[in-house]
Design an enzyme around this catalytic site. Structure first.
Site, PDB file in Angstrom:
ATOM      1  N   TYR A 100       0.837  -1.200   0.000  1.00  0.00           N
ATOM      2  CA  TYR A 100       0.000   0.000   0.000  1.00  0.00           C
ATOM      3  C   TYR A 100       0.872   1.251   0.000  1.00  0.00           C
ATOM      4  CZ  TYR A 100      -3.060   3.727   1.571  1.00  0.00           C
ATOM      5  OH  TYR A 100      -3.750   4.915   1.663  1.00  0.00           O
ATOM      6  N   ASN A 252       1.611  10.910   6.540  1.00  0.00           N
ATOM      7  CA  ASN A 252       0.623  10.020   7.152  1.00  0.00           C
ATOM      8  C   ASN A 252       0.889   9.873   8.650  1.00  0.00           C
ATOM      9  OD1 ASN A 252      -0.406   6.559   6.674  1.00  0.00           O
ATOM     10  ND2 ASN A 252      -1.606   8.347   7.204  1.00  0.00           N
ATOM     11  N   GLN A 340     -20.590  29.476  56.843  1.00  0.00           N
ATOM     12  CA  GLN A 340     -19.776  28.834  55.811  1.00  0.00           C
ATOM     13  C   GLN A 340     -19.613  29.793  54.636  1.00  0.00           C
ATOM     14  OE1 GLN A 340     -20.826  24.184  55.946  1.00  0.00           O
ATOM     15  NE2 GLN A 340     -22.491  25.412  55.163  1.00  0.00           N
ATOM     16  N   ARG A 346     -15.459  27.769  49.164  1.00  0.00           N
ATOM     17  CA  ARG A 346     -15.400  26.595  50.043  1.00  0.00           C
ATOM     18  C   ARG A 346     -15.208  25.297  49.265  1.00  0.00           C
ATOM     19  NH1 ARG A 346     -20.117  24.210  52.574  1.00  0.00           N
ATOM     20  NH2 ARG A 346     -21.208  26.108  51.957  1.00  0.00           N
ATOM     21  N   ASN A 376       1.158   4.565   8.272  1.00  0.00           N
ATOM     22  CA  ASN A 376       0.652   3.309   7.713  1.00  0.00           C
ATOM     23  C   ASN A 376       1.115   3.175   6.260  1.00  0.00           C
ATOM     24  OD1 ASN A 376      -1.246   0.971   7.603  1.00  0.00           O
ATOM     25  ND2 ASN A 376      -2.223   2.262   6.073  1.00  0.00           N
ATOM     26  N   LYS A 448     -16.379  47.833  37.160  1.00  0.00           N
ATOM     27  CA  LYS A 448     -17.677  47.552  36.549  1.00  0.00           C
ATOM     28  C   LYS A 448     -17.522  47.123  35.087  1.00  0.00           C
ATOM     29  CE  LYS A 448     -21.320  49.810  37.794  1.00  0.00           C
ATOM     30  NZ  LYS A 448     -22.206  48.682  38.197  1.00  0.00           N
ATOM     31  N   GLU A 476     -13.287  11.286   2.204  1.00  0.00           N
ATOM     32  CA  GLU A 476     -12.476  10.531   1.246  1.00  0.00           C
ATOM     33  C   GLU A 476     -13.218   9.286   0.760  1.00  0.00           C
ATOM     34  OE1 GLU A 476      -9.817   7.874  -0.283  1.00  0.00           O
ATOM     35  OE2 GLU A 476      -9.395   7.790   1.875  1.00  0.00           O
ATOM     36  N   ASN A 479     -13.934   6.217   2.863  1.00  0.00           N
ATOM     37  CA  ASN A 479     -12.843   5.416   3.415  1.00  0.00           C
ATOM     38  C   ASN A 479     -12.514   5.914   4.822  1.00  0.00           C
ATOM     39  OD1 ASN A 479     -10.533   3.587   3.438  1.00  0.00           O
ATOM     40  ND2 ASN A 479      -9.269   5.419   3.169  1.00  0.00           N
TER      41      ASN A 479
END
Length: 708
Positions: A100, A252, A340, A346, A376, A448, A476, A479
């Site tokens: 390939y 690739n 709290q 917190r 590849n 502000k 593509e 594929n």
């Protein structure tokens, strides 16, 4: 980084320990996140980057993106391994083997065949040069040069490992371009990072092969042709005529997406640490309660990111003057604020912890990716075969970038929540509305406009948090029907980093303003307290005949009013009957008079009779004393020094105020908030914030304070 094994040594792959790499992945997360960030910074500042095929980290690609001092390195085995795969490709083609990308077409048209391997590689580069640069449109559609340089580094690193069938001379030429700070021009868009980053990488190949449309940028930003680039870089022998498989080896791979991702993550990691320290400073200026960092709370939750975030905040707050003062305040008047603190303070460790874990995991995922062989087919010389797979699929990039972007947006949301509390006088425990510092709040609106800008930044950041990887389109001829969109996601994450820098810079400016306001508050309150005390002694202690007067017992309660009243609630006109100070001082005297019983009927012992004298003298003296205290700060001679110098967060404040030359913003001066925020933002982008940030944490030993 371990993982790649020498081509031709199959026994090395047949390992029994950790065959699936989970243990290696877990080991990479040992130690604290802060230590890892310190390593990132140290490696970023390393004047040279050695490329060896297996040792590149996501900490080390940013330097080469910004500098021209990379140096190549390879072990004695690497050239032989690399050349053997290149020779294997030529031999297989000469022997008539069908491979390939060597004898076949590409992708969905791989059913086509040719024996003209050189022409096939040439055509591959031509048809992949499909990008648009928008020349002459006024808009840049060129990939940032830093990202291109990172991609070049990563691609060299991959190809050095010897599974791609490419000559060493080509990699050497790319390295020379890097070392001479010559950067090919790559299109910003056009890749789906599925069969790698085909389109952008083809422009690097185009420069190497001398395509007439290829362009580069020189060390001083000058435009270069391919011929000029080769000459300036000292590449001998002219342009390359690609041998079979070499064009495919160049294009690739996932180098563009992973290279940009590594740059993005360097900054994301620094911003994550910055958010921890900023949250601690927020606790300081808000008179917060430090128990939210107690180690037991976080140990019981088990999450390491949360535990570390809490420990870092705990370290900053430990021995902080502001925490000591806040504790006294809470003890004196426990009802002055909620029991709290609100969630933005917190639960900040619980909020930031998972984001830090996500960013750290993403960093390791990208580190593995930039050390991977991701093209590849792969050439396995030892078994005399080409392996057709899909390592070019950049899913680790797309996923890690989507996750990181969501984490960055969450950090930004916390910053915005904290900022919103800081500028709101309903929530900020005594600071003025909009953090105004001027004498006349009707002519000073402080932050502000900044709050509006912050809302804009935060909204954009939340939008950017949306994932990219769920927008895949089949490509593509079906594929590439699933694709990672890795570079797109990395680009969006780079945008998110920029927006978070805007937010972090703005927030730091606001925190420095709050620190200065606490300094002003302490000096003003000290002046008011001393004045009330002195006026009370002069007007309330003695009667008309020199005898001790019952009103002398009011003094302690009068001072208690001063201590409990927020100074900025009355500082612009301290003697106004419409403001709470005078109202409450008068109420103290009235209450004592009501308790004075029969003595009120006697003019010489009546407390009511003293109220007018007390108020008249206070009105005559107090405004001058308040103005004097304010002027003393402006002139650099305050009665009480700025307490930030007694805190571990001081290096960040010092950086903003002294190194960047900024000062407290006020409507009385011409300097706008944006000008100061711009200075800090530039420093953040230039990396100037890193040293003061790490200075805040230099004494942290990597562990929380003991709980027993």
């Amino acid at each position: 980084m371990e993982g790649a094994i020498a081509n031709g040594h199959t026994n090395d792959f047949c390992i029994k320990v950790d065959p699936l790499n989970w243990e290696m992945a877990a080991d990479s997360l040992k130690g604290s996140h802060l230590d890892e960030v310190k390593r990132m910074v140290a490696e970023f500042r390393n004047p040279a980057v050695k490329i060896g095929g297996q040792t590149l980290t996501s900490l080390r690609s940013p330097p080469i993106a910004a500098r021209d001092n990379a140096s190549k390195w390879s072990s004695p085995r690497l050239p032989a391994r690399r050349e053997s795969s290149s020779d294997w490709v030529m031999n297989s083609m000469n022997n008539g083997t069908d491979s390939y990308g060597v004898t076949t077409g590409f992708g969905a048209t791989s059913h086509r065949r040719t024996k003209n391997g050189h022409a096939l590689q040439q055509e591959l580069i031509r048809f992949l040069n499909a990008g648009i640069f928008g020349t002459g449109t006024g808009a840049s559609h060129t990939l940032p040069h830093s990202a291109t340089r990172a991609a070049m580094l990563v691609r060299i690193n991959t190809l050095l490992q010897g599974y791609s069938g490419i000559r060493f001379e080509i990699l050497e030429a790319i390295t020379k371009l890097l070392n001479h700070n010559i950067t090919p021009c790559l299109p910003l868009r056009g890749t789906i990072t599925a069969s790698g980053d085909l389109v952008p990488l083809s422009y690097i190949a185009g420069l190497l092969t001398g395509r007439p449309n290829s362009k580069a940028v020189g060390p001083n930003g000058e435009a270069l042709t391919a011929e000029e680039a080769f000459k300036l870089a000292g590449v001998q022998g002219g342009f390359f005529e690609l041998q079979p498989k070499e064009g495919l080896a160049l294009v690739n791979g996932t180098a563009v997406g992973s290279g940009m991702a590594s740059m993005v993550l360097f900054e994301a990691n620094v911003l994550a640490v910055l958010s921890e320290v900023l949250s601690a400073i927020f606790a300081e200026v808000m008179n917060g309660k430090p128990e939210f960092t107690d180690h037991l709370t976080h140990k019981l939750k088990h999450h390491p990111g949360q535990i570390e975030a809490a420990a870092i905040m705990e370290h900053i707050l430990d021995r902080s003057y502001y925490m000591k003062a806040a504790q006294k305040l809470h003890e004196m008047d426990p009802l002055q604020k909620p029991k709290q603190d609100r969630y933005a303070l917190r639960t900040s460790p619980q909020w930031l912890g998972p984001q830090i874990e996500v960013i750290r995991q993403a960093t390791k995922m990208i580190e593995r990716e930039i050390n991977s062989v991701n093209d590849n087919p792969l050439i396995d010389v030892s078994r005399n075969k080409a392996l057709h797979g899909g390592n070019f699929q950049g899913t680790p990039i797309g996923v890690s970038m989507d996750n990181s972007r969501l984490a960055l947006a969450s950090i930004g949301k916390l910053i915005f929540a904290q900022f919103s509390e800081l500028v709101n006088d309903y929530y900020n425990n005594g600071l003025p509305s909009n953090l105004t510092a001027g004498r006349n709040p009707s002519l000073d609106y402080g932050f502000k406009g900044v709050e509006i800008a912050m809302a804009s930044y935060c909204s954009e950041l939340q939008f950017l948090a949306n994932p990219v990887t769920n927008h895949v389109q089949s490509a593509e001829q079906h594929n590439q029907d699933v694709n990672s969109l890795g570079l797109i996601s990395a680009r969006k994450t780079a945008e998110a980093v920029d927006v978070l820098k805007l937010m972090s810079s703005t927030y730091l400016v606001a925190l420095c303003q709050a620190i200065d306001l606490r300094h002003l508050e302490e000096n003003l309150k000290n002046a008011v307290r001393n004045t009330v005390n002195q006026v009370a002694k002069r007007t309330l202690t003695m009667g008309v005949n020199g005898e001790l007067h019952p009103s002398r017992f009011c003094e302690k309660d009068l001072l208690r009013v001063v201590d409990r009243e927020y100074v900025f609630a009355y500082a612009d006109d301290p003697c106004s009957a419409n403001y709470p100070l005078f109202q409450k001082l008068r109420q103290v005297l009235v209450d004592h008079a009501l308790q004075n019983g029969e003595h009120e009927k006697n003019v010489s012992t009546s407390i009511f009779q003293k109220i007018a004298a007390f108020e008249d003298e206070l009105k005559a003296v107090l405004p001058k004393e308040v103005e004097g205290a304010r002027s003393a700060i402006e002139n650099g001679n305050p009665a009480i020094p700025n307490r930030i110098t007694e805190c571990r967060s001081y290096p960040l404040y010092k950086f903003v105020r002294e190194e960047l030359g900024t000062e407290m913003l006020t409507g009385e001066k011409v300097k706008s908030p944006g000008e100061v925020c711009d200075k800090v933002f530039t420093a953040v982008c230039d990396g100037g914030i890193i040293d003061p940030l790490l200075e805040c944490l230099k004494s942290w030993d990597g562990a929380p304070l003991p709980i027993c």
